[in-house]
Design a protein around this motif. Structure first.
Motif, PDB file in Angstrom:
ATOM      1  N   ARG A 127     -13.611   0.729   3.207  1.00 63.06           N
ATOM      2  CA  ARG A 127     -12.148   0.985   2.930  1.00 63.06           C
ATOM      3  C   ARG A 127     -10.787   0.541   4.565  1.00 63.06           C
ATOM      4  N   PHE A 128     -11.429   0.651   5.194  1.00 68.48           N
ATOM      5  CA  PHE A 128     -11.105   0.782   6.441  1.00 68.48           C
ATOM      6  C   PHE A 128     -11.403  -1.092   6.908  1.00 68.48           C
ATOM      7  N   ASP A 129     -12.485  -1.950   6.599  1.00 70.10           N
ATOM      8  CA  ASP A 129     -13.429  -2.912   7.079  1.00 70.10           C
ATOM      9  C   ASP A 129     -12.113  -3.652   6.171  1.00 70.10           C
ATOM     10  N   ARG A 134      -5.354  -3.581   0.702  1.00 68.43           N
ATOM     11  CA  ARG A 134      -4.965  -2.583  -1.049  1.00 68.43           C
ATOM     12  C   ARG A 134      -6.010  -1.342   0.016  1.00 68.43           C
ATOM     13  N   GLY A 135      -5.989  -1.040   1.034  1.00 66.29           N
ATOM     14  CA  GLY A 135      -6.084   0.622   1.226  1.00 66.29           C
ATOM     15  C   GLY A 135      -4.702   1.396   1.029  1.00 66.29           C
ATOM     16  N   PRO A 136      -4.481   2.263   1.964  1.00 65.25           N
ATOM     17  CA  PRO A 136      -3.710   3.227   1.251  1.00 65.25           C
ATOM     18  C   PRO A 136      -2.243   2.983   2.462  1.00 65.25           C
ATOM     19  N   GLY A 137      -0.717   2.540   1.896  1.00 67.56           N
ATOM     20  CA  GLY A 137      -0.021   2.847   3.052  1.00 67.56           C
ATOM     21  C   GLY A 137       0.544   4.275   3.381  1.00 67.56           C
ATOM     22  N   GLY A 138       2.041   4.101   4.189  1.00 65.35           N
ATOM     23  CA  GLY A 138       1.989   5.383   4.939  1.00 65.35           C
ATOM     24  C   GLY A 138       2.468   6.730   4.015  1.00 65.35           C
ATOM     25  N   SER A 139       3.070   5.730   2.215  1.00 62.16           N
ATOM     26  CA  SER A 139       3.416   6.322   1.318  1.00 62.16           C
ATOM     27  C   SER A 139       3.020   6.604   0.756  1.00 62.16           C
ATOM     28  N   SER A 140       1.652   6.269   0.140  1.00 62.43           N
ATOM     29  CA  SER A 140       0.842   6.181  -0.638  1.00 62.43           C
ATOM     30  C   SER A 140       0.239   7.489  -1.048  1.00 62.43           C
ATOM     31  N   GLY A 141       0.371   8.156  -2.140  1.00 63.13           N
ATOM     32  CA  GLY A 141       0.132   9.520  -2.553  1.00 63.13           C
ATOM     33  C   GLY A 141      -0.539   9.925  -4.200  1.00 63.13           C
TER      34      GLY A 141
END
Length: 210
Positions: free
Chosen positions: A174-176, A189-196
């Protein structure tokens, strides 16, 4: 909206390690969506929880830690406040952190409702951090903890190294993918700061009192 007829009691719980240069004014500005929603004119006025036994919102200037165990009465529109808060805390955080938010349905009573009735309770995990990598690290650690705790009911902890390794591979992929998307100018597409994530499960979550 009057707090007396609000459909939810909303509990925000978490601890965020802040940068050493962050002061009270910056925290007050970052948390403005919360205390303003509560009808306060400042963080000092709005830091108290709706429940006296909860510590509310506290900032330790010596340890540079923001602690939240705070309840406010409100509606679904509070979710917008959470998005704004997370974006601001990303800029102030020293490392990744998780923030739990629980919506308690004030009209639901487990003892009085019929078996077919369902509460509108909801549980969200939010993540903040200075970088996407810091946020993913917190998500990875929480997932590993949850999986290991569940599987230790059936297996010895020493047997679970392969499971943890597979989880690490998933987060590495996911990080790559996130890095590659940023390099070619596409939104991550990965998680953002406010993703939940919304937590399921039966029964009502106990309120945190720390």
């Amino acid at each position: 909206m009057s707090s007396y007829n609000a459909p939810f009691e909303i509990h925000v719980h978490g601890q965020v390690q802040l940068r050493a240069d962050v002061g009270f004014e910056q925290i007050q500005d970052a948390l403005k969506p919360l205390w303003k929603y509560a009808g306060a004119r400042s963080l000092t006025d709005g830091a108290a929880s709706a429940y006296e036994e909860e510590p509310g919102i506290k900032f330790d200037p010596h340890e540079h830690v923001l602690q939240m165990c705070w309840t406010v009465r409100g509606d679904d529109d509070f979710r917008q406040c959470l998005d704004e808060m997370c974006m601001s805390l990303n800029e102030l955080s020293e490392q990744g952190a998780a923030i739990e938010v629980t919506f308690y349905d004030t009209d639901f009573d487990e003892e009085e409702e019929e078996g077919s009735a369902e509460s509108r309770d909801d549980f969200i995990m939010l993540f903040v951090g200075p970088t996407p990598a810091d946020i993913m690290q917190v998500q990875r650690d929480l997932l590993v903890q949850d999986v290991v705790n569940m599987m230790e009911r059936h297996f010895d902890g020493a047997e679970l190294g392969g499971v943890v390794s597979e989880i690490d591979k998933l987060f590495s992929q996911r990080f790559d993918a996130l890095v590659n998307s940023l390099e070619i100018g596409k939104p991550p597409r990965g998680p953002g700061g406010s993703s939940g994530g919304h937590g399921g499960g039966s029964g009502r979550r106990p309120r945190h009192l720390h």
